[in-house]
Design an enzyme around this catalytic site. Structure first.
Site, PDB file in Angstrom:
ATOM      1  N   TYR A 247      31.020  51.400  98.234  1.00 22.20           N
ATOM      2  CA  TYR A 247      30.476  50.896  97.558  1.00 22.20           C
ATOM      3  C   TYR A 247      28.960  50.793  97.908  1.00 22.20           C
ATOM      4  O   TYR A 247      28.384  50.151  97.264  1.00 22.20           O
ATOM      5  CB  TYR A 247      30.831  49.247  98.088  1.00 22.20           C
ATOM      6  CG  TYR A 247      32.321  49.363  97.338  1.00 22.20           C
ATOM      7  CD1 TYR A 247      32.048  48.357  96.354  1.00 22.20           C
ATOM      8  CD2 TYR A 247      33.457  49.436  97.851  1.00 22.20           C
ATOM      9  CE1 TYR A 247      32.502  48.414  95.521  1.00 22.20           C
ATOM     10  CE2 TYR A 247      34.594  49.651  96.315  1.00 22.20           C
ATOM     11  CZ  TYR A 247      34.322  48.409  95.637  1.00 22.20           C
ATOM     12  OH  TYR A 247      35.598  47.987  94.816  1.00 22.20           O
TER      13      TYR A 247
ATOM     14  N   ARG B 291      27.403  52.881  95.666  1.00 20.65           N
ATOM     15  CA  ARG B 291      27.424  51.615  93.857  1.00 20.65           C
ATOM     16  C   ARG B 291      26.179  50.937  93.709  1.00 20.65           C
ATOM     17  O   ARG B 291      25.084  50.215  92.888  1.00 20.65           O
ATOM     18  CB  ARG B 291      28.999  51.294  93.703  1.00 20.65           C
ATOM     19  CG  ARG B 291      30.079  51.778  93.205  1.00 20.65           C
ATOM     20  CD  ARG B 291      30.970  51.355  93.019  1.00 20.65           C
ATOM     21  NE  ARG B 291      31.324  49.977  92.012  1.00 20.65           N
ATOM     22  CZ  ARG B 291      32.414  49.603  91.029  1.00 20.65           C
ATOM     23  NH1 ARG B 291      33.103  50.057  92.265  1.00 20.65           N
ATOM     24  NH2 ARG B 291      32.018  48.941  91.020  1.00 20.65           N
TER      25      ARG B 291
ATOM     26  N   SER C 230      36.898  45.248  76.598  1.00 23.56           N
ATOM     27  CA  SER C 230      38.193  46.208  75.693  1.00 23.56           C
ATOM     28  C   SER C 230      39.557  44.825  75.158  1.00 23.56           C
ATOM     29  O   SER C 230      40.150  45.326  74.579  1.00 23.56           O
ATOM     30  CB  SER C 230      38.410  47.428  76.247  1.00 23.56           C
ATOM     31  OG  SER C 230      39.122  46.896  77.565  1.00 23.56           O
TER      32      SER C 230
ATOM     33  N   CYS D  36      31.092  40.371 110.698  1.00 20.34           N
ATOM     34  CA  CYS D  36      30.517  39.463 110.403  1.00 20.34           C
ATOM     35  C   CYS D  36      29.936  39.083 111.441  1.00 20.34           C
ATOM     36  O   CYS D  36      29.794  39.063 112.396  1.00 20.34           O
ATOM     37  CB  CYS D  36      32.225  38.278 110.134  1.00 20.34           C
ATOM     38  SG  CYS D  36      32.276  36.704 110.188  1.00 20.34           S
TER      39      CYS D  36
ATOM     40  N   ASN E 130      31.017  44.120  70.207  1.00 22.23           N
ATOM     41  CA  ASN E 130      31.373  45.614  70.541  1.00 22.23           C
ATOM     42  C   ASN E 130      31.234  46.070  69.092  1.00 22.23           C
ATOM     43  O   ASN E 130      32.054  45.617  68.065  1.00 22.23           O
ATOM     44  CB  ASN E 130      33.078  44.942  70.531  1.00 22.23           C
ATOM     45  CG  ASN E 130      33.721  46.158  71.753  1.00 22.23           C
ATOM     46  OD1 ASN E 130      33.715  47.421  71.297  1.00 22.23           O
ATOM     47  ND2 ASN E 130      34.316  45.364  72.964  1.00 22.23           N
TER      48      ASN E 130
ATOM     49  N   CYS F 185      34.538  38.445 104.659  1.00 17.18           N
ATOM     50  CA  CYS F 185      35.023  39.087 106.342  1.00 17.18           C
ATOM     51  C   CYS F 185      36.555  39.249 106.014  1.00 17.18           C
ATOM     52  O   CYS F 185      37.403  38.190 106.089  1.00 17.18           O
ATOM     53  CB  CYS F 185      34.304  37.921 107.206  1.00 17.18           C
ATOM     54  SG  CYS F 185      35.611  38.145 109.073  1.00 17.18           S
TER      55      CYS F 185
ATOM     56  N   GLY G 204      31.724  42.692  74.693  1.00 19.45           N
ATOM     57  CA  GLY G 204      31.098  43.909  75.249  1.00 19.45           C
ATOM     58  C   GLY G 204      33.072  44.128  76.609  1.00 19.45           C
ATOM     59  O   GLY G 204      33.311  44.528  77.400  1.00 19.45           O
TER      60      GLY G 204
ATOM     61  N   HIS H  87      35.365  38.951  88.607  1.00 19.34           N
ATOM     62  CA  HIS H  87      36.398  40.082  89.985  1.00 19.34           C
ATOM     63  C   HIS H  87      34.755  40.212  90.819  1.00 19.34           C
ATOM     64  O   HIS H  87      35.517  41.404  91.635  1.00 19.34           O
ATOM     65  CB  HIS H  87      36.385  41.594  89.028  1.00 19.34           C
ATOM     66  CG  HIS H  87      37.151  41.402  87.859  1.00 19.34           C
ATOM     67  ND1 HIS H  87      37.268  42.689  86.501  1.00 19.34           N
ATOM     68  CD2 HIS H  87      38.340  41.114  87.916  1.00 19.34           C
ATOM     69  CE1 HIS H  87      38.529  41.892  86.091  1.00 19.34           C
ATOM     70  NE2 HIS H  87      39.015  41.094  86.423  1.00 19.34           N
TER      71      HIS H  87
HETATM   72  P1  NAD Z   1      36.192  48.470  79.545  1.00 23.26           P
HETATM   73  O1  NAD Z   1      35.685  49.304  79.524  1.00 23.26           O
HETATM   74  O2  NAD Z   1      37.452  48.230  79.215  1.00 23.26           O
HETATM   75  O3  NAD Z   1      35.484  48.440  77.857  1.00 23.26           O
HETATM   76  C1  NAD Z   1      34.469  47.972  77.997  1.00 23.26           C
HETATM   77  C2  NAD Z   1      33.995  47.619  75.939  1.00 23.26           C
HETATM   78  O4  NAD Z   1      32.564  47.465  75.933  1.00 23.26           O
HETATM   79  C3  NAD Z   1      34.587  48.654  74.783  1.00 23.26           C
HETATM   80  O5  NAD Z   1      35.609  47.455  74.020  1.00 23.26           O
HETATM   81  C4  NAD Z   1      33.108  49.582  74.574  1.00 23.26           C
HETATM   82  O6  NAD Z   1      33.606  49.417  73.250  1.00 23.26           O
HETATM   83  C5  NAD Z   1      32.082  48.196  74.859  1.00 23.26           C
HETATM   84  N1  NAD Z   1      31.125  48.384  74.650  1.00 23.26           N
HETATM   85  C6  NAD Z   1      30.161  49.543  75.095  1.00 23.26           C
HETATM   86  N2  NAD Z   1      29.595  49.991  75.099  1.00 23.26           N
HETATM   87  C7  NAD Z   1      28.805  48.786  74.326  1.00 23.26           C
HETATM   88  C8  NAD Z   1      28.027  47.708  73.842  1.00 23.26           C
HETATM   89  N3  NAD Z   1      26.412  48.254  73.752  1.00 23.26           N
HETATM   90  N4  NAD Z   1      27.753  46.817  73.726  1.00 23.26           N
HETATM   91  C9  NAD Z   1      28.732  46.278  73.392  1.00 23.26           C
HETATM   92  N5  NAD Z   1      30.115  46.552  74.301  1.00 23.26           N
HETATM   93  C10 NAD Z   1      29.707  47.609  74.128  1.00 23.26           C
HETATM   94  O7  NAD Z   1      35.314  46.738  80.361  1.00 23.26           O
HETATM   95  P2  NAD Z   1      36.327  45.961  80.758  1.00 23.26           P
HETATM   96  O8  NAD Z   1      36.696  45.681  79.686  1.00 23.26           O
HETATM   97  O9  NAD Z   1      35.150  44.554  80.845  1.00 23.26           O
HETATM   98  O10 NAD Z   1      36.778  46.424  82.207  1.00 23.26           O
HETATM   99  C11 NAD Z   1      37.506  46.798  82.599  1.00 23.26           C
HETATM  100  C12 NAD Z   1      37.520  46.741  83.890  1.00 23.26           C
HETATM  101  O11 NAD Z   1      36.015  47.949  85.118  1.00 23.26           O
HETATM  102  C13 NAD Z   1      36.840  45.297  83.869  1.00 23.26           C
HETATM  103  O12 NAD Z   1      37.336  44.985  84.822  1.00 23.26           O
HETATM  104  C14 NAD Z   1      35.614  45.086  85.275  1.00 23.26           C
HETATM  105  O13 NAD Z   1      35.646  44.715  86.498  1.00 23.26           O
HETATM  106  C15 NAD Z   1      35.395  46.476  85.826  1.00 23.26           C
HETATM  107  N6  NAD Z   1      33.887  47.199  86.039  1.00 23.26           N
HETATM  108  C16 NAD Z   1      32.676  46.441  86.403  1.00 23.26           C
HETATM  109  C17 NAD Z   1      31.718  47.081  85.401  1.00 23.26           C
HETATM  110  C18 NAD Z   1      30.121  46.383  85.935  1.00 23.26           C
HETATM  111  O14 NAD Z   1      30.253  45.675  86.453  1.00 23.26           O
HETATM  112  N7  NAD Z   1      29.909  46.391  85.209  1.00 23.26           N
HETATM  113  C19 NAD Z   1      31.704  48.298  84.734  1.00 23.26           C
HETATM  114  C20 NAD Z   1      33.010  49.557  84.414  1.00 23.26           C
HETATM  115  C21 NAD Z   1      33.633  48.857  84.570  1.00 23.26           C
HETATM  116 ZN    ZN Z   2      34.407  36.148 109.750  1.00 21.51          ZN
END
Ligand code: NAD
Ligand code: ZN
Length: 283
Positions: free
Chosen positions: A79, A82, A225, A183, A249, A159, A223, A151
């Site tokens: 983390y 990230r 899926s 904490c 999308n 904590c 954006g 999320h």
């Molecule tokens: P997903 O990866 O399942 O889908 C991403 C979607 O974005 C796809 O449908 C794709 O076609 C579309 N896409 C790709 N490029 C794009 C663009 N430039 N403009 C618009 N759309 C575009 O993502 P999801 O539906 O968010 O689910 C994935 C899970 O993973 C979630 O639970 C999320 O919390 C987590 N996640 C979060 C992050 C982040 O915080 N940035 C990154 C990856 C995954």
């Molecule tokens: Zn605490």
């Protein structure tokens, strides 16, 4: 035609943009639902596929309560990494346009599945810019642009003892268990305030998102899926309550058949076009 990542998109035409804008103009309440795709053009890695691995681990092996119980140092190290990767990314034109849209009018709620904090950063940037224009006074609308983060966020911690959640965005020292974030109140180990595989979403946040869905006249889905539950069902709940769906999308999704307007386009170009300020308001 142009290529976004591996996806070829047809450029969206003026008529499609105008029909989306008309929906927003006529709407009292708008729900904006975003997923990983809204941050794609900011360069946020997806942690999926061959390029998404961190060392030899897949996200599913580290983003679980079991992984944290077994080896909190390893999970915090990931983390921390990230956090640093995402810190180097900037909100893109879609995050900024959505923040300005939500700050500029009542009745817009942004709900995101992303943990990258980019909607919140865009909200703060929009507020700072508006405050600059108004001689330092932060406009009342700025808070409205803050998203519901279903999320959680990479930049908060919770904590494991007293359960409090903190803003926590400093670098993580994960060289040993003893150095991990603790904490300030009770001394127990902190954990990332994100929803891991196998965990439930915060019922209060989920309730707020479904309330916004029930009230929405238009639901803009960007954006995602639309396969991750329960977030995906928020859009269908909005539709069932009478909201029109506008989708941005590059690829079709399970929501496409119920969308009134679908823009097969990347977020950073399409979203400002449909929610940005009218320079030449169309009739
Ligand atoms: P997903 O990866 O399942 O889908 C991403 C979607 O974005 C796809 O449908 C794709 O076609 C579309 N896409 C790709 N490029 C794009 C663009 N430039 N403009 C618009 N759309 C575009 O993502 P999801 O539906 O968010 O689910 C994935 C899970 O993973 C979630 O639970 C999320 O919390 C987590 N996640 C979060 C992050 C982040 O915080 N940035 C990154 C990856 C995954
Ligand atoms: Zn605490």
């Amino acid at each position: 035609m142009r290529t976004v990542g591996s996806v070829t998109t047809v450029p969206f035409d003026d008529a499609t943009v105008r029909s989306a804008r008309r929906l927003f103009d006529g709407a009292e309440r708008v729900l904006v639902l975003t997923g990983a795709g809204v941050s794609a053009e900011s360069g946020v890695p997806t942690f999926r596929g061959a390029g998404g691995l961190w060392r030899e681990y897949r996200a599913e092996e580290l983003a679980t309560p079991e992984a944290f119980a077994r080896d909190p140092r390893l999970v915090w190290e990931w983390y921390g990494w990230r956090r640093e990767v995402v810190r180097r990314c900037e909100p893109n034109a879609a995050h900024l346009a959505l923040a300005a849209f939500a700050a500029g009018r009542a009745g817009v709620e942004i709900v995101t599945q992303n943990v990258d904090g980019l909607h919140a950063r865009a909200a703060h940037a929009t507020a700072a810019e508006a405050a600059g224009r108004r001689g330092g006074r932060t406009p009342g609308g700025a808070r409205r642009a803050l998203p519901i983060e279903l999320h959680g966020s990479l930049f908060r911690a919770r904590c494991t003892g007293c359960g409090r959640t903190f803003e926590h965005d400093e670098p993580v020292d994960a060289r040993s268990r003893e150095r991990l974030p603790a904490c300030a109140r009770c001394g127990a180990l902190l954990r990332p305030a994100v929803v891991w595989f196998g965990e439930s979403l915060d019922p209060a946040l989920l309730g707020a998102a479904f309330d916004a869905a029930a009230r929405a006249d238009v639901c803009l889905v960007v954006g995602t899926s639309a396969v991750v539950q329960p977030a995906a069902s928020i859009a269908t709940a909005a539709h069932a309550s009478g909201a029109r769906i506008v989708e941005v999308n590059p690829e079709p999704t399970p929501l496409t058949p119920i969308a009134t307007v679908s823009l097969r386009a990347a977020a950073a170009s399409a979203v400002p076009a449909i929610v940005g300020q009218h320079e030449n308001p169309s009739p």
